[in-house]
Design a protein around this motif. Structure first.
Motif, PDB file in Angstrom:
ATOM      1  N   THR C 672      -4.877  -1.532 -25.752  1.00 43.24           N
ATOM      2  CA  THR C 672      -5.976  -0.634 -26.839  1.00 43.24           C
ATOM      3  C   THR C 672      -6.037   0.985 -27.303  1.00 43.24           C
ATOM      4  O   THR C 672      -4.516   1.474 -26.289  1.00 43.24           O
ATOM      5  N   THR C 673      -6.513   1.108 -28.077  1.00 43.33           N
ATOM      6  CA  THR C 673      -6.213   2.595 -28.238  1.00 43.33           C
ATOM      7  C   THR C 673      -6.564   3.402 -27.530  1.00 43.33           C
ATOM      8  O   THR C 673      -6.318   4.402 -27.117  1.00 43.33           O
ATOM      9  N   ALA C 674      -7.562   2.617 -26.490  1.00 43.89           N
ATOM     10  CA  ALA C 674      -8.607   3.587 -25.380  1.00 43.89           C
ATOM     11  C   ALA C 674      -7.169   3.614 -24.222  1.00 43.89           C
ATOM     12  O   ALA C 674      -7.268   3.953 -23.434  1.00 43.89           O
ATOM     13  N   ASP C 675      -6.485   2.619 -24.596  1.00 50.05           N
ATOM     14  CA  ASP C 675      -5.584   2.599 -23.098  1.00 50.05           C
ATOM     15  C   ASP C 675      -3.999   3.651 -23.360  1.00 50.05           C
ATOM     16  O   ASP C 675      -3.185   4.440 -22.724  1.00 50.05           O
TER      17      ASP C 675
END
Lengths: 152, 294, 745
Positions: C672-675
């Motif tokens: 995801t964007t958080a990764d």
């Protein structure tokens, strides 16, 4: 009992089954095909819409809870907004299937954080999966929209 | 005004009850406790519906409009969180951020934004997944549950709520009305960590919350731990808590501590992780919590 | 025009949500379809039982008996049935198709059909087991056996100074296009069939329909709808779905039949990246010069041949990497197992073999006590060197420049020093920096393009608008924009005057499939040629001057049209004269162009939880010419993130029947964007590619580098030897428990 909601600023009343998914109602009953089904389990965010200003996965929302709800889909977003222009200018859409959900997520994010940091953008969009872009152009588009429009 | 009155389903119309008050809701349960599928935010039950459409409920009890379940209130004896308060509301709540920071933290890592905007704390508790993200925090904070039924209201400690894999102490005619968190004592330190399959939109492989208090002289007074994904239910570490009581932290033996941890946990291998990993990481995080909680 | 980044031609519709994917297409009176499949991992179907409580006359039911043509999905070999008749080879093979207007009834009907099976007693799910198995799926359980053999490895192996040997393993990987696969089929009034859907290769689908339906090309029309991601996953399987939808449509009396997979089904049955197992031996002199490369590369092809021979070929060709070495042996085998067939996914064999080689190179560097970058410097090819396939490299060789640039841009040596200090200081994390150097050939191998015989049309209209007609598809990678740019530049017209026609086999010629990073280079080149022809025609027959305005062009078109002249031109593929390739012996020039790259990954491993995250990633590639730099950047960023997934998060787990067990997005983990941390893309343009203005293919290249770079970085951080991806925290824990050198927290 009929359910009345506002969808993209239009009043809609329906008596379809209350456990019908909002996603199916939008797509099939109203012909609003912009919200997409990518997984059916609230993981990918392709179905994301705004309900009362909040970003939600419409594949997980039953009609029965939408009495008097204000719903915004991709079709209801302002055309030629700073966000739309930025998405186009930055090449933030490749195959486009995640784009409606991503646009709504970005809209919700910018409403809460008008000048988001990169970290805030990352966390705000973390419920929207994209397989094509690697997210880079999307961050750029959101940051550009936050600055108030394209620089060209 | 656009009128759409299409009925697209063949067969019996699904019943959808949306009470506005707790009394209305309880009346429905009094009539027929087993009839209704309860729904709050829908982020668990709508997935179930998708996976097992053959088990589609005929009647739903929609709690999302019940007035008594919607608010966060600070009372004299603690924080009352209505069962239908969303995780997003918890994450953003200024008092929760300052006084119960672990709850703000766990709410912020449950799923991602679109899930948090719908998912409720009550739903997370009653869904009773062993991996529930907020459960460890509620255990560590000594949460109490306010449970209502047609017969009245009872309270029970959350740590007695989970009886077995996805089984709770809630009877069919009972509703979880609210979750109460006492004010943490002065000088407590807290520690919350979720180890998920990825940074967001992830199920926990291990979740841990710890609330620790020492006496200022390097000795532990109380230590409460809540863990997720390491047993059939969210669980505490009673043996460890007992062991730590009054103990001198400087001379704490990690090996001895691990032995106690083993007594309290029974992690499994599943599609997300291994038993070895869960046990090992839970053990490390307990140690880390003791030494680095803030 | 070329080298600029105009707005994508398909951008507006996608941003508005008005682009029509297959599930969005209007289909009044539609019938929904579903598929009943085998449960066992191979065996025979003894019968199909339709439960009596359902009125089956209400349904459209299709079995193998209903196939008018040949019951085989047209591909390299006709071994895969469209519907199972009797024998089958894997779980999830289609046996019965159902259609009905009511989805709820359809769902219930799905539960009411039972397939009686006699399962195989010993299905195999592992390549090494398959090679030894008594019960063979096919002779020897080997689809294809290739050998690239240069020099004399056995002789040199005995006298090499330093040798390393290891086994590297890569898993299946799911393409995870966010739009699931699907087709819409409608029988037309004149008896022809219209098939619309999500696909990469409309002509593959057309050919498959011709074979299965026993119809001619004029009776069939295949139209690609907006496709929500593909990455190779929609190269061959759409043919299967199209045949299924078509068979149902034949019985549907003109009503459209919609066959769209839900995510779980898509995950379970559609093809994934081939798992691989590579035994590598490398030998070098003490000074670090490669003396030999010896690889035994095995890919799991699953139960039918499908594309495995080609995936294997590409894997073998890329296995020796961009290095100079006289003695190279790569033995490649594609093995049959009882998994569902594996198929195309960006990189197509190369990510697997390049992973093995690049991790082995770092092993070698460690044994030589050399810095990994220094070992690469010692061995990277230069112009004039002989390639692993015995081809002499011309000017178009940038292996050294990309590495130098990557090292400098990433601050590699400084970071390395910083990380050593960090790691020695006993922090809660360990950091490492790792690299991979590689090259990726664009297009089909030498003979492949010849075989394809690609053709494009260019159609001018009386108003001066120009249409490009080709079978190449936009699936997010930007083909629609890039091809329009190329045409507009070649014609000297503004972008707005040029359009890519919808990929409809009734109108567009076969310019080959949209695979193998060939579209911009090969088809772009054909478009340039077509443009030149069009201008020439207008010049000769309509008085168009050598310098002209947009208005002049329109006038000329109008004049020619008025004269009754033909405004359509075509251009066909001509193979370059210097491309001699022996595809059996892997000798000669394999590709018209190679793109060159060096990727550098910085990772941080949390020592408590053993989670790895990528801190910074630097991707340097020489790609000839970036026709649309923003699109190229987007392709690379997207490919790198898929590569990060391949390295750290994505694992296909198998159930007892050899089918994907983690068949939900909750359990198949993509970033995801958080990764994803900081990702820098640096383009170098040598201008020597075979495509327009020296362009080369770009799409697959970014898939090859991330996994080895990340694994090499983790190895640096922890001083461990990793043999397998994904590198999950659980794997690092297991490694730490056996290894002596694994750092303590």
């Amino acid at each position: 009992m009929p359910i009345t909601m506002r969808i993209n600023d239009q009043s809609v009343t329906t008596a379809v089954a209350p456990d019908r998914r909002l996603l199916d109602f939008l797509r099939e009953d109203l012909g609003l095909k912009g919200s997409k089904e990518g997984c059916g389990e609230g993981e990918c965010g392709a179905c994301a819409v705004l309900v009362n200003g909040q970003l939600v996965n419409s594949c997980l929302v039953p009609l029965g809870q939408m009495q008097r709800a204000e719903i915004t889909t991709i079709e209801g977003l302002v055309e030629n907004s700073a966000l739309s222009q930025a998405f186009i200018a930055c090449g933030a859409a490749q195959c486009g299937i995640c784009t409606p959900g991503m646009m709504l997520a970005a809209t919700a994010l910018l409403a809460e954080h008008p000048q988001p940091t990169l970290d805030e953008i990352r966390w705000g969009l973390s419920g929207n999966l994209c397989r094509c872009t690697g997210y880079g152009r999307i961050y750029e588009a959101v940051a550009q929209a936050a600055k108030g429009g394209s620089d060209d | 005004m656009k009128q759409l009155l299409k009925r697209r389903r063949v067969g019996v119309m699904t019943e959808w009850m949306r009470p506005q008050s707790l009394e209305e809701a309880l009346d429905l349960l009094a009539e027929s406790s087993q009839r209704y599928k309860k729904i709050a935010g829908g982020t668990d039950v709508m997935v179930e519906l998708q996976i097992a459409p053959e088990r589609r409920p005929q009647a739903w009890l929609d709690l999302s409009a019940v007035a008594e379940l919607q608010d966060v209130t600070l009372a004299a004896n603690g924080l009352r969180i209505g069962a239908c308060v969303t995780l997003a509301a918890l994450r953003r709540h200024p008092q929760i951020q300052t006084r119960w920071p672990m709850l703000a933290a766990s709410a912020a890592v449950t799923g991602a934004a679109p899930i948090q905007n719908r998912a409720t704390l009550g739903g997370n508790v009653c869904n009773a997944s062993p991996a529930a993200d907020n459960a460890p925090v509620l255990l560590a904070y000594s949460a109490q549950l306010e449970i209502s039924s047609p017969c009245g209201t009872r309270w029970m400690p959350y740590d007695a709520f989970h009886c077995g894999y996805r089984q709770t102490a809630l009877a069919d005619d009972e509703l979880l009305a609210a979750i109460w968190l006492p004010y943490p004592p002065e000088g407590v330190r807290s520690y919350y960590r979720k180890v998920g399959t990825r940074a967001a939109q992830a199920i926990a492989k291990v979740g841990i919350a710890a609330l620790l208090q020492d006496n200022g002289l390097g000795q532990m007074v109380t230590a409460r731990f809540g863990l997720a994904s390491v047993a059939a239910t969210p669980c505490m570490l009673p043996t460890v808590s007992n062991y730590l009581q009054g103990r001198d932290l400087d001379t704490l033996s990690e090996a001895a501590l691990r032995e106690k941890i083993r007594m309290d946990l029974s992690p499994i291998k599943d599609i997300r992780s291994t038993a070895e990993y869960r046990l090992e990481i839970a053990s490390r995080l307990v140690w880390d919590a003791i030494h680095h909680a803030q | 025009m070329i080298g600029k980044s105009p707005h994508r031609v398909d951008g507006l519709a996608k941003i508005r949500g008005s682009a029509l994917y297959v599930d969005d297409l209007p289909c009044p009176n539609v019938l929904y379809a579903t598929t009943i499949r085998t449960a066992s991992a191979g065996g025979s179907v003894d019968g199909v039982i339709f439960a009596p409580h359902i009125d089956w006359s209400d349904f459209i039911v299709v079995t193998a008996e209903d196939i008018p043509g040949k019951n085989a999905v047209k591909l390299l070999e006709d071994d895969q049935p469209v519907l199972v008749e009797k024998r089958f080879r894997h779980a999830g093979e289609a046996v019965v198709l159902l259609a009905h207007a009511d989805r709820e009834l359809l769902r219930r009907a799905l539960q009411a059909v039972r397939v009686l099976e006699t399962p195989l007693s010993h299905p195999v799910f592992d390549v090494d087991e398959a090679l030894l198995a008594q019960d063979e799926i096919i002779p020897g359980n080997i689809y294809t056996d290739y050998l690239l053999d240069k020099g004399n490895v056995d002789l040199v192996a005995g006298i090499a100074d330093v040798v390393i040997e290891d086994i590297l393993v890569t898993p299946a990987q799911e393409q995870l296009y966010i739009e699931p696969q699907g087709m819409l089929a409608t029988l037309q009034m004149d008896g022809s069939l219209l098939i619309e859907g999500s696909m990469q290769c409309p002509y593959y689908v057309l050919d498959a329909l011709v074979q299965c339906m026993g119809m001619t090309k004029d009776q069939l029309r295949v139209v690609q709808s907006t496709t929500g991601g593909a990455f190779g996953g929609k190269e061959d399987y759409p043919s299967m779905i199209a045949c299924h939808a078509a068979l149902l449509a034949l019985k549907a009396g003109g009503r459209p039949v919609k066959l769209i997979y839900d995510r779980g089904e898509d995950l379970r049955v559609t093809p994934k990246r081939h798992p691989s197992r590579t035994r590598v031996r490398l030998g070098a002199s003490r000074a670090g010069e490669l003396q030999f490369v010896d690889m035994d590369f095995v890919i799991d092809g699953g139960a039918y041949r499908t594309l495995s021979p080609v995936v294997l070929s590409r894997g073998v060709i890329h296995a020796p990497g961009p290095y100079r070495c006289e003695h190279i042996r790569v033995r490649g085998r594609a093995v049959a197992t009882n998994h569902p067939p594996f198929g195309a996914f960006r990189g197509f064999g190369a990510p697997q073999s390049i992973f093995a080689l690049e991790v082995a190179m770092d092993r070698l560097a460690k044994k030589l006590n050399m810095d990994p970058a220094a070992l690469r410097h010692k061995n990277l090819l230069r112009s004039g060197d002989v390639s692993p396939t015995g081809d002499q490299l011309g000017e178009d060789c940038f292996a050294h420049p990309v590495l130098e640039r990557a090292l400098s841009e990433s601050g590699y040596h400084e970071r390395q020093t910083d990380f050593r200090q960090w790691n020695a200081a006993g922090h809660a994390t360990r950091r490492g920096i790792g690299l991979a150097t590689f090259a990726h050939g664009a297009g089909f191998t030498g003979n492949g393009e010849l075989y394809l015989a690609s053709k494009v049309f260019m159609q001018a209209h009386g108003d001066g608008q120009v249409e490009i007609l080709c079978s190449n598809t936009e699936m997010g990678q930007g083909a629609a924009t890039t091809l329009v740019q190329i045409a507009a530049a070649a014609l000297g017209l503004p972008l707005a005057q040029v359009h890519l026609a919808q990929t409809d086999t009734a109108r567009v010629p076969n310019s080959g499939p949209t695979v193998a990073s060939r579209t911009c280079m090969v088809v772009g080149d054909l478009i340039q040629k077509a443009a030149a022809q069009l201008l020439h025609k207008l010049h000769l027959e309509a008085g168009l001057g050598t310098a002209f305005s947009t208005f002049d062009f329109a006038e000329a078109c109008s004049r020619l049209k008025a004269k009754g002249g033909d405004l359509l031109v075509s251009a066909s593929y001509q193979p370059p004269t210097d491309m001699l390739w022996d595809e059996q012996r892997f000798v000669g020039r394999a590709y018209a162009s190679y793109a060159w790259a060096a990727y550098i990954a910085e990772v941080e491993v949390n020592m408590l939880t053993l989670e790895t995250r990528v801190l910074n990633f630097t991707a340097v590639q020489e790609i000839g010419k970036a026709v649309h730099p923003q699109i190229v950047q987007g392709q690379i960023e997207g490919g790198v993130v898929q590569g990060i997934g391949y390295a750290l998060y994505e694992n296909v787990l198998w159930n007892a029947h050899g089918v994907m067990a983690n068949d939900r997005l909750t359990n198949y983990i993509i970033p995801t964007t958080a990764d994803i941390g900081s990702l820098r893309v640096i383009l170098m343009e040598g201008g020597l590619g075979a495509g327009p203005q020296g362009a080369k293919g770009v799409g697959e290249l970014p898939m090859d580098g991330p996994a080895p770079a990340i694994v090499n970085a983790i190895q640096q951080a922890l001083d461990v030897d990793i043999q397998q991806i994904p590198v999950m925290p659980e794997n690092l824990l297991a490694l730490s428990q056996v290894g002596e050198s694994f750092p303590c927290q």
